[in-house]
Design a protein around this motif. Structure first.
Motif, PDB file in Angstrom:
ATOM      1  N   GLU A 268       0.829  -1.217   0.000  1.00  0.00           N
ATOM      2  CA  GLU A 268       0.000   0.000   0.000  1.00  0.00           C
ATOM      3  C   GLU A 268       0.858   1.260   0.000  1.00  0.00           C
ATOM      4  OE1 GLU A 268      -2.584  -0.219   3.312  1.00  0.00           O
ATOM      5  OE2 GLU A 268      -3.686  -1.994   2.575  1.00  0.00           O
ATOM      6  N   GLU A 269       2.014   1.181   0.618  1.00  0.00           N
ATOM      7  CA  GLU A 269       2.904   2.347   0.639  1.00  0.00           C
ATOM      8  C   GLU A 269       3.383   2.709  -0.762  1.00  0.00           C
ATOM      9  OE1 GLU A 269       7.156   3.724   2.692  1.00  0.00           O
ATOM     10  OE2 GLU A 269       6.249   1.778   3.151  1.00  0.00           O
ATOM     11  N   LEU A 270       3.598   1.706  -1.587  1.00  0.00           N
ATOM     12  CA  LEU A 270       4.042   1.950  -2.956  1.00  0.00           C
ATOM     13  C   LEU A 270       2.953   2.648  -3.763  1.00  0.00           C
ATOM     14  CD1 LEU A 270       6.192   1.448  -5.184  1.00  0.00           C
ATOM     15  CD2 LEU A 270       5.033  -0.720  -5.632  1.00  0.00           C
ATOM     16  N   PHE A 271       1.713   2.185  -3.627  1.00  0.00           N
ATOM     17  CA  PHE A 271       0.608   2.813  -4.360  1.00  0.00           C
ATOM     18  C   PHE A 271       0.366   4.237  -3.877  1.00  0.00           C
ATOM     19  CE2 PHE A 271      -0.505  -1.778  -4.742  1.00  0.00           C
ATOM     20  CZ  PHE A 271      -0.331  -1.867  -6.105  1.00  0.00           C
ATOM     21  N   ALA A 272       0.519   4.465  -2.579  1.00  0.00           N
ATOM     22  CA  ALA A 272       0.355   5.829  -2.067  1.00  0.00           C
ATOM     23  C   ALA A 272       1.446   6.747  -2.607  1.00  0.00           C
ATOM     24  CB  ALA A 272       0.378   5.809  -0.542  1.00  0.00           C
ATOM     25  N   GLY A 273       2.676   6.209  -2.742  1.00  0.00           N
ATOM     26  CA  GLY A 273       3.748   7.021  -3.312  1.00  0.00           C
ATOM     27  C   GLY A 273       3.552   7.305  -4.786  1.00  0.00           C
ATOM     28  N   ASN A 274       2.921   6.381  -5.514  1.00  0.00           N
ATOM     29  CA  ASN A 274       2.667   6.616  -6.940  1.00  0.00           C
ATOM     30  C   ASN A 274       1.682   7.757  -7.151  1.00  0.00           C
ATOM     31  OD1 ASN A 274       4.365   4.503  -7.563  1.00  0.00           O
ATOM     32  ND2 ASN A 274       2.708   3.012  -7.833  1.00  0.00           N
ATOM     33  N   ASP A 275       0.749   7.928  -6.222  1.00  0.00           N
ATOM     34  CA  ASP A 275      -0.240   9.002  -6.374  1.00  0.00           C
ATOM     35  C   ASP A 275       0.344  10.370  -6.071  1.00  0.00           C
ATOM     36  OD1 ASP A 275      -2.078   7.072  -7.020  1.00  0.00           O
ATOM     37  OD2 ASP A 275      -2.818   6.863  -4.949  1.00  0.00           O
ATOM     38  N   ALA A 276       1.508  10.425  -5.408  1.00  0.00           N
ATOM     39  CA  ALA A 276       2.071  11.716  -4.999  1.00  0.00           C
ATOM     40  C   ALA A 276       3.418  12.012  -5.633  1.00  0.00           C
ATOM     41  CB  ALA A 276       2.204  11.750  -3.476  1.00  0.00           C
ATOM     42  N   ASP A 277       3.886  11.189  -6.579  1.00  0.00           N
ATOM     43  CA  ASP A 277       5.211  11.449  -7.149  1.00  0.00           C
ATOM     44  C   ASP A 277       5.132  12.459  -8.292  1.00  0.00           C
ATOM     45  OD1 ASP A 277       4.033  10.004  -9.118  1.00  0.00           O
ATOM     46  OD2 ASP A 277       5.539   8.421  -9.217  1.00  0.00           O
ATOM     47  N   GLU A 278       6.265  12.700  -8.963  1.00  0.00           N
ATOM     48  CA  GLU A 278       6.360  13.741  -9.992  1.00  0.00           C
ATOM     49  C   GLU A 278       5.674  13.353 -11.291  1.00  0.00           C
ATOM     50  OE1 GLU A 278       8.823  12.204  -8.544  1.00  0.00           O
ATOM     51  OE2 GLU A 278      10.305  13.555  -7.664  1.00  0.00           O
ATOM     52  N   PHE A 279       5.375  12.062 -11.499  1.00  0.00           N
ATOM     53  CA  PHE A 279       4.835  11.599 -12.778  1.00  0.00           C
ATOM     54  C   PHE A 279       3.339  11.312 -12.712  1.00  0.00           C
ATOM     55  CE2 PHE A 279       8.874   9.426 -11.650  1.00  0.00           C
ATOM     56  CZ  PHE A 279       9.734  10.286 -12.311  1.00  0.00           C
ATOM     57  N   SER A 280       2.710  11.537 -11.571  1.00  0.00           N
ATOM     58  CA  SER A 280       1.300  11.138 -11.406  1.00  0.00           C
ATOM     59  C   SER A 280       0.379  11.923 -12.324  1.00  0.00           C
ATOM     60  CB  SER A 280       0.881  11.315  -9.940  1.00  0.00           C
ATOM     61  OG  SER A 280       1.048  12.672  -9.551  1.00  0.00           O
ATOM     62  N   CYS A 281       0.673  13.229 -12.534  1.00  0.00           N
ATOM     63  CA  CYS A 281      -0.226  14.026 -13.361  1.00  0.00           C
ATOM     64  C   CYS A 281      -0.190  13.584 -14.833  1.00  0.00           C
ATOM     65  CB  CYS A 281       0.129  15.511 -13.241  1.00  0.00           C
ATOM     66  SG  CYS A 281       1.821  15.891 -13.730  1.00  0.00           S
ATOM     67  N   ILE A 282       0.955  13.091 -15.299  1.00  0.00           N
ATOM     68  CA  ILE A 282       1.050  12.621 -16.689  1.00  0.00           C
ATOM     69  C   ILE A 282       0.455  11.228 -16.819  1.00  0.00           C
ATOM     70  CG2 ILE A 282       2.652  12.039 -18.554  1.00  0.00           C
ATOM     71  CD1 ILE A 282       4.551  14.132 -17.461  1.00  0.00           C
ATOM     72  N   LEU A 283       0.757  10.343 -15.858  1.00  0.00           N
ATOM     73  CA  LEU A 283       0.271   8.975 -15.952  1.00  0.00           C
ATOM     74  C   LEU A 283      -1.229   8.880 -15.688  1.00  0.00           C
ATOM     75  CD1 LEU A 283       3.207   7.080 -14.203  1.00  0.00           C
ATOM     76  CD2 LEU A 283       2.897   7.620 -16.612  1.00  0.00           C
ATOM     77  N   LYS A 284      -1.807   9.890 -15.017  1.00  0.00           N
ATOM     78  CA  LYS A 284      -3.258   9.940 -14.820  1.00  0.00           C
ATOM     79  C   LYS A 284      -3.963  10.680 -15.948  1.00  0.00           C
ATOM     80  CE  LYS A 284      -3.201   9.709  -9.770  1.00  0.00           C
ATOM     81  NZ  LYS A 284      -3.521  10.459  -8.516  1.00  0.00           N
ATOM     82  N   GLU A 285      -3.192  11.061 -16.994  1.00  0.00           N
ATOM     83  CA  GLU A 285      -3.711  11.756 -18.184  1.00  0.00           C
ATOM     84  C   GLU A 285      -4.272  13.116 -17.843  1.00  0.00           C
ATOM     85  OE1 GLU A 285      -6.269   9.350 -20.559  1.00  0.00           O
ATOM     86  OE2 GLU A 285      -5.096   7.534 -20.230  1.00  0.00           O
ATOM     87  N   GLU A 286      -3.752  13.739 -16.781  1.00  0.00           N
ATOM     88  CA  GLU A 286      -4.136  15.109 -16.462  1.00  0.00           C
ATOM     89  C   GLU A 286      -3.314  16.119 -17.249  1.00  0.00           C
ATOM     90  OE1 GLU A 286      -3.668  15.523 -12.294  1.00  0.00           O
ATOM     91  OE2 GLU A 286      -5.191  14.017 -11.775  1.00  0.00           O
ATOM     92  N   ARG A 287      -2.197  15.671 -17.803  1.00  0.00           N
ATOM     93  CA  ARG A 287      -1.310  16.536 -18.554  1.00  0.00           C
ATOM     94  C   ARG A 287      -0.733  15.753 -19.723  1.00  0.00           C
ATOM     95  NH1 ARG A 287       4.030  19.642 -16.063  1.00  0.00           N
ATOM     96  NH2 ARG A 287       4.436  20.975 -17.877  1.00  0.00           N
ATOM     97  N   THR A 288      -0.652  16.393 -20.887  1.00  0.00           N
ATOM     98  CA  THR A 288      -0.122  15.732 -22.078  1.00  0.00           C
ATOM     99  C   THR A 288       1.397  15.857 -22.090  1.00  0.00           C
ATOM    100  OG1 THR A 288      -2.125  16.330 -23.278  1.00  0.00           O
ATOM    101  CG2 THR A 288      -0.214  15.639 -24.583  1.00  0.00           C
ATOM    102  N   PRO A 289       2.109  14.757 -22.274  1.00  0.00           N
ATOM    103  CA  PRO A 289       3.579  14.847 -22.294  1.00  0.00           C
ATOM    104  C   PRO A 289       4.074  15.613 -23.520  1.00  0.00           C
ATOM    105  CG  PRO A 289       2.869  12.628 -22.831  1.00  0.00           C
ATOM    106  CD  PRO A 289       1.644  13.366 -22.404  1.00  0.00           C
ATOM    107  N   LYS A 290       5.102  16.421 -23.295  1.00  0.00           N
ATOM    108  CA  LYS A 290       5.734  17.212 -24.342  1.00  0.00           C
ATOM    109  C   LYS A 290       7.245  17.162 -24.091  1.00  0.00           C
ATOM    110  CE  LYS A 290       5.584  21.815 -26.451  1.00  0.00           C
ATOM    111  NZ  LYS A 290       5.051  23.205 -26.289  1.00  0.00           N
ATOM    112  N   VAL A 291       7.987  16.609 -25.033  1.00  0.00           N
ATOM    113  CA  VAL A 291       9.394  16.277 -24.827  1.00  0.00           C
ATOM    114  C   VAL A 291      10.264  17.161 -25.706  1.00  0.00           C
ATOM    115  CG1 VAL A 291      11.117  14.432 -24.851  1.00  0.00           C
ATOM    116  CG2 VAL A 291       8.730  13.896 -24.333  1.00  0.00           C
TER     117      VAL A 291
END
Length: 444
Positions: free
Chosen positions: A197-220
Motif C-alpha cells: 500500500e505504501e508503494l501505491f500511495a507514493g505513486n499518487d504523490a510522485d512527480e509523474f502522477s499528473c502525466i500517468l493519470k492523463e491530467e497533462r499531455t507529455p511534451k518532450v
C-alpha cells in the motif's frame, strides 16, 4: 712494521692468524716478500680497528701446507657365494614358436586397446583445443548435432509421458526449471510486492502522477551535447518518430540550466539530451520537468533503422508500452520516468508497440509493428479400418512482428533529485564499481 722483542716474540718474524684456504694465504704464499707481509699485517690491523692482535702464530709455521691424511690400504671385499647353475629342460621348436606367437598377440591386443583409448580421448577433446580450423569446425558441428539429437529424444520421452498421464487422468510430470542467474538472484528487500500500500500511495504523490493519470499531455524536448556527431541527428530523428509530441532544438552554446528554464517556460514535461563521444551517441540524460528527477543512462549497441534487415516504417499512431522486470523500488521509479515520456492513451489500430525490457540491470529498447493472421492447418482424422483418413482443417491465429527500429541498450548510471545540477545536486542512487562484486545482485 716489526714486532718488538720486548713483547716476548721473536724479532724479525711476522705474526698473524692465517687460514690455509683463504685468498690472503695464497697471496702471501705466492710471493712472501717483506712488502706483501707488511701489507697483509696492516690490512688485518685496520680491520680490527687498531686493537691488539689476538693469539697469533708465526707465519713460517702457518704457511706450511696441511699434510694429507695417510692412505690406508683397501680392505678386501667379502667373497660372494657361488650358486649352483640351474639347467632348464630343452624345448622343442614348435613350443618356442607358440610362445613367441602368444607374445605377439598380447602386444597386438595392447596396441589396439591403446588406439581405442586415444580415439575416445580425441572424440572427447574440446573443439577449442584443436588448432586446425577445418577439424575444429567439424568437431564442433558433430557435437552440436549430437546435442540436438539428445534434446529431441528427451522431448519425445517427455511428450509421451505427458500424453500417457492425460489418458490415465493423472497430472503430467512437472517440467524441470532451468537454473539461471535471474531466478537465483540475491534477495533484495526493496522488491515491490502487489499488496504494498505504501508503494501505491507514493505513486499518487510522485512527480509523474499528473502525466500517468492523463491530467497533462507529455511534451518532450530533445537536444544534443555541445559537440555532436553526424550519427547523432540520425538517432534523434528516429527518437522523434518513436516518441509522440517530441521536438528537437539545437543546443548551440547554451548552458543546460538555461535550457531547463526555457523548457519550463514553454510547458515541456521532459528533456532528453543525447551525448556523443567519438562521433557515436554514448549516453542519454532524461530530465523530468518541472521538479525532476534526472536520470543518466549509458547508451550502447545502437542500431539505426536503416541497418536493420527487413525493417518496417512506423506510423503516426500512439504506441502501446511494454515494461518488463522493473521489480525493485528503484526500477519502479525509473520505469515511471520512462513511461512519462509517452502518452497514456495508445491507439490500437496502429498496431505499434514499444518495449523496455530490463534484464540484469540492462534496459533493452525495441520498436515493433505487429499483425494477427489466421493460418489453416490440416490434421488427419481416422474413420475406421480400411477407410482413408479424411483431413480436418483447423484455423490458428498467429502473430507476426516487424521491427521498426532503432535498437539500443540503456544502463543506469545515476538518479538525481530535482533537475540537472552537477555542483549542489543530491543523488538518489549512483552506480559504483564496488557494487559489481556479485553477478547475482541486481538493482532494477
Amino acid at each position: 712494521m716489526r714486532v718488538k722483542s720486548g713483547l716476548g716474540y721473536n724479532p724479525g718474524v711476522w705474526y698473524t692468524r692465517v687460514y690455509p684456504r683463504s685468498p690472503l694465504f695464497h697471496l702471501v704464499r705466492s710471493s712472501p716478500s717483506s712488502f706483501n707481509c707488511f701489507f697483509f699485517l696492516f690490512f688485518i690491523y685496520c680491520l680490527r680497528g687498531g686493537r691488539p692482535l689476538p693469539k697469533i702464530l708465526p707465519i713460517n709455521l702457518v704457511l706450511q701446507p696441511p699434510h694429507p691424511p695417510p692412505l690406508l690400504p683397501p680392505t678386501p671385499a667379502a667373497p660372494s657365494p657361488i650358486l649352483p647353475a640351474v639347467r632348464r629342460p630343452p624345448q622343442s621348436a614348435s613350443r618356442l614358436n607358440h610362445l613367441n606367437g602368444s607374445a605377439v598377440d598380447i602386444k597386438k591386443a595392447e596396441l589396439k586397446k591403446y588406439i581405442k583409448e586415444k580415439m575416445k580421448d580425441r572424440e572427447a577433446l574440446l573443439p577449442s583445443a584443436i588448432k586446425n580450423k577445418e577439424k575444429r569446425s567439424a568437431v564442433h558441428a558433430k557435437l552440436k548435432h549430437q546435442k540436438k539429437l539428445e534434446k529431441k529424444k528427451k522431448a519425445k520421452v517427455r511428450e509421451a509421458e505427458e500424453k500417457k498421464a492425460l489418458e490415465l487422468g493423472e497430472e503430467p510430470p512437472a517440467r524441470p526449471i532451468p537454473r539461471t542467474i535471474e531466478n537465483t538472484r540475491e534477495l533484495d528487500e526493496t522488491v515491490c510486492k502487489p499488496d504494498d500500500e505504501e508503494l501505491f500511495a507514493g505513486n499518487d504523490a510522485d512527480e509523474f502522477s499528473c502525466i500517468l493519470k492523463e491530467e497533462r499531455t507529455p511534451k518532450v524536448l530533445i537536444t544534443t551535447s555541445r559537440f555532436h556527431s553526424s550519427r547523432g541527428p540520425a538517432f534523434i530523428q528516429e527518437l522523434i518518430s518513436v516518441i509522440p509530441n517530441a521536438h528537437y532544438h539545437k543546443r548551440g552554446t547554451y548552458d543546460l540550466k538555461k535550457i531547463v528554464e526555457y523548457a519550463n517556460n514553454k510547458d515541456f514535461t521532459s528533456i532528453i539530451v543525447v551525448h556523443t563521444n567519438r562521433r557515436e551517441p554514448d549516453a542519454l540524460l532524461v530530465i523530468g520537468l518541472p521538479s525532476g528527477p534526472t536520470a543518466h543512462f549509458k547508451l550502447s549497441r545502437l542500431v539505426l533503422r536503416k541497418d536493420i534487415k527487413n525493417h518496417g516504417n512506423p506510423t503516426n499512431h500512439q504506441p502501446e508500452l511494454v515494461f518488463n522486470n522493473f521489480t525493485t523500488r528503484l526500477g519502479h521509479r525509473v520505469g515511471r520516468l520512462i513511461q512519462s515520456l509517452f502518452p497514456q492513451d495508445p491507439n490500437f489500430r496502429g498496431r505499434r508497440v514499444v518495449t523496455f525490457h530490463n534484464q540484469r540491470d540492462f534496459i533493452f529498447f525495441r520498436h515493433h509493428r505487429y499483425i494477427f493472421e489466421t493460418k489453416e492447418s490440416k490434421e488427419p482424422e481416422s474413420q475406421g479400418k480400411g477407410k482413408k483418413e479424411a483431413a480436418k482443417t483447423q484455423e490458428k491465429v498467429i502473430t507476426r512482428l516487424q521491427e521498426c527500429g532503432p535498437r539500443f541498450t540503456l544502463k543506469l548510471i545515476s538518479l538525481q533529485h530535482g533537475t540537472f545540477d552537477t555542483k549542489g545536486g543530491e543523488y538518489e542512487w549512483t552506480h559504483k564499481p564496488e557494487m559489481d562484486t556479485s553477478r547475482r545482485r541486481f538493482f532494477l
